[in-house]
Enzyme design. Structure first.
Site, PDB file in Angstrom:
ATOM      1  N   LYS A  68       0.601  -0.912   0.310  1.00 42.93           N
ATOM      2  CA  LYS A  68       0.160  -0.465  -0.149  1.00 42.93           C
ATOM      3  C   LYS A  68       1.005   1.140   0.024  1.00 42.93           C
ATOM      4  CE  LYS A  68      -3.553  -2.712   2.165  1.00 42.93           C
ATOM      5  NZ  LYS A  68      -4.620  -2.935   3.500  1.00 42.93           N
ATOM      6  N   GLN A  81      -4.837  -1.176   9.545  1.00 38.85           N
ATOM      7  CA  GLN A  81      -4.774  -2.279   8.848  1.00 38.85           C
ATOM      8  C   GLN A  81      -5.423  -3.294  10.050  1.00 38.85           C
ATOM      9  OE1 GLN A  81      -3.137  -3.129   5.471  1.00 38.85           O
ATOM     10  NE2 GLN A  81      -3.966  -5.286   5.768  1.00 38.85           N
ATOM     11  N   ASP A 121     -10.550   2.814   4.359  1.00 38.35           N
ATOM     12  CA  ASP A 121     -11.451   1.806   3.670  1.00 38.35           C
ATOM     13  C   ASP A 121     -12.858   1.667   4.204  1.00 38.35           C
ATOM     14  OD1 ASP A 121     -10.357  -0.724   3.623  1.00 38.35           O
ATOM     15  OD2 ASP A 121     -10.213  -1.290   5.194  1.00 38.35           O
TER      16      ASP A 121
END
Ligand code: NDP
Length: 294
Positions: A53, A97, A120
């Site tokens: 990422k 994450q 996200d």
């Protein structure tokens, strides 16, 4: 006839190229989209995802920072970092994450995220905006699936779609996106009866279950578009490699039999997977533009 393979890698490259172009155009106007990724602990898969990422954000010309925190990080320290990133004007997208180490409460961390930086799409605010049809930051994997569908099928409106799996991360948001695209959507899950019959009705079949090769060729309507979100690690078929403990990744769909029946199908790997990071970059650009009032 064999299905057309949907090349997720190529679609992701195209999306990344579009993002890179947009980042350059924004830079010319004095705006540099910034992404912060937070990793807690040493999970090997998460380390790979996070590195990728960060690297892809930099390659697209974005500002990118990665915060690597030790496994024993406290809930308070993690939430304090998220709050600092929420307030940082150079950061437009924040991704924590998952999964977090077991002692940390994921939902409380997510609730700390500024919804406008929640690239996200995990906050209740963004989930609600999606359901309400308001501009939202949508979870990256479901958004990636939709982009693949829109770029593969000439028309989504009126199509019968079945989504197997109802998680907050994948099944629910993809169902909402399909509904917003005027599909007739059925959501299936572990309590669904006659699942194979239901799947056979689908012109669009999305599998987000986490059970290797569960959906067989004879569950698929001839000519259907099959999107396989599953990522399952299994031993190699080759007994020699299997004996060495080597594993490979397969989807929730039994690719070999399914490709004989489907019209289009995403492979695993190189189907949905590569789209996830590309959409993360695209969501960060969207977030940056919204925060700058563009
Ligand atoms: P979850 O475990 O959160 O959800 C799985 C869903 O599948 C649940 O809704 C569950 O039903 C349903 N389910 C389980 N067993 C059955 C069954 N036998 N029949 C019908 N439905 C069943 O998983 P996620 O949604 O997070 O992920 C799904 C898959 O996608 C995983 O393989 C994951 O690794 C992969 N994934 C891939 C990503 C990518 O980038 N390509 C990103 C995210 C996930 P119930 O609700 O009733 O328990």
């Amino acid at each position: 006839m064999s299905a057309e393979i949907i090349d997720g890698k190529a679609h992701a490259e195209r999306l990344r190229a579009e993002v890179t172009e947009e980042v350059a155009a924004l830079a010319a106007r004095g705006l540099k989209p910034g992404l912060a990724v937070v990793l807690v602990g040493e999970d090997p898969a998460s380390q790979i995802y996070v590195r990728s990422k960060g690297e892809q954000a930099l390659a697209a010309g974005m500002h990118s920072v990665t915060h690597r925190l030790p496994t024993e990080t406290s809930q308070g320290d993690l939430e304090a970092l998220v709050a600092r990133l929420n307030a940082d004007p150079e950061i437009h997208g924040v991704l924590v994450q998952l999964p977090l180490p077991a002692h940390l409460d994921e939902s409380r961390v997510i609730a700390t995220l500024d919804p406008d930086k929640d690239v996200d799409g995990l906050t209740v605010t963004n989930a609600g905006r999606l359901v309400a049809g308001l501009p939202a930051l949508v979870a990256c994997t479901p958004m990636g699936c939709m982009i693949l569908l829109k770029r593969t099928l000439p028309e989504l409106s009126g199509k019968r779609a079945v989504v197997v799996g109802r998680s907050l991360l994948v099944g629910k948001p993809i169902s909402q996106l399909l509904l917003a695209a005027d599909c007739t959507v059925t959501m299936a899950h572990s309590r669904t009866r006659d699942l194979s019959d239901l799947c056979r009705e689908a012109e669009i079949l999305v599998a987000a279950v986490g059970r290797q090769r569960m959906i067989k060729g004879d569950w698929i309507r001839p000519g259907a578009c099959v999107i396989d979100v599953g990522i399952n690690r299994v031993p190699f078929d080759d007994p020699e490699k299997a004996a060495q403990g080597k594993t490979k990744v397969v989807g929730d769909v039994d690719f070999k039999t399914a490709r004989e029946v489907a019209g289009w199908i995403t492979p695993v790997p190189n189907g949905v997977g590569p789209m996830t990071v590309a959409v993360l970059l695209s969501n960060t650009v969207t977030a940056a533009k919204r925060q700058a009032g563009l």
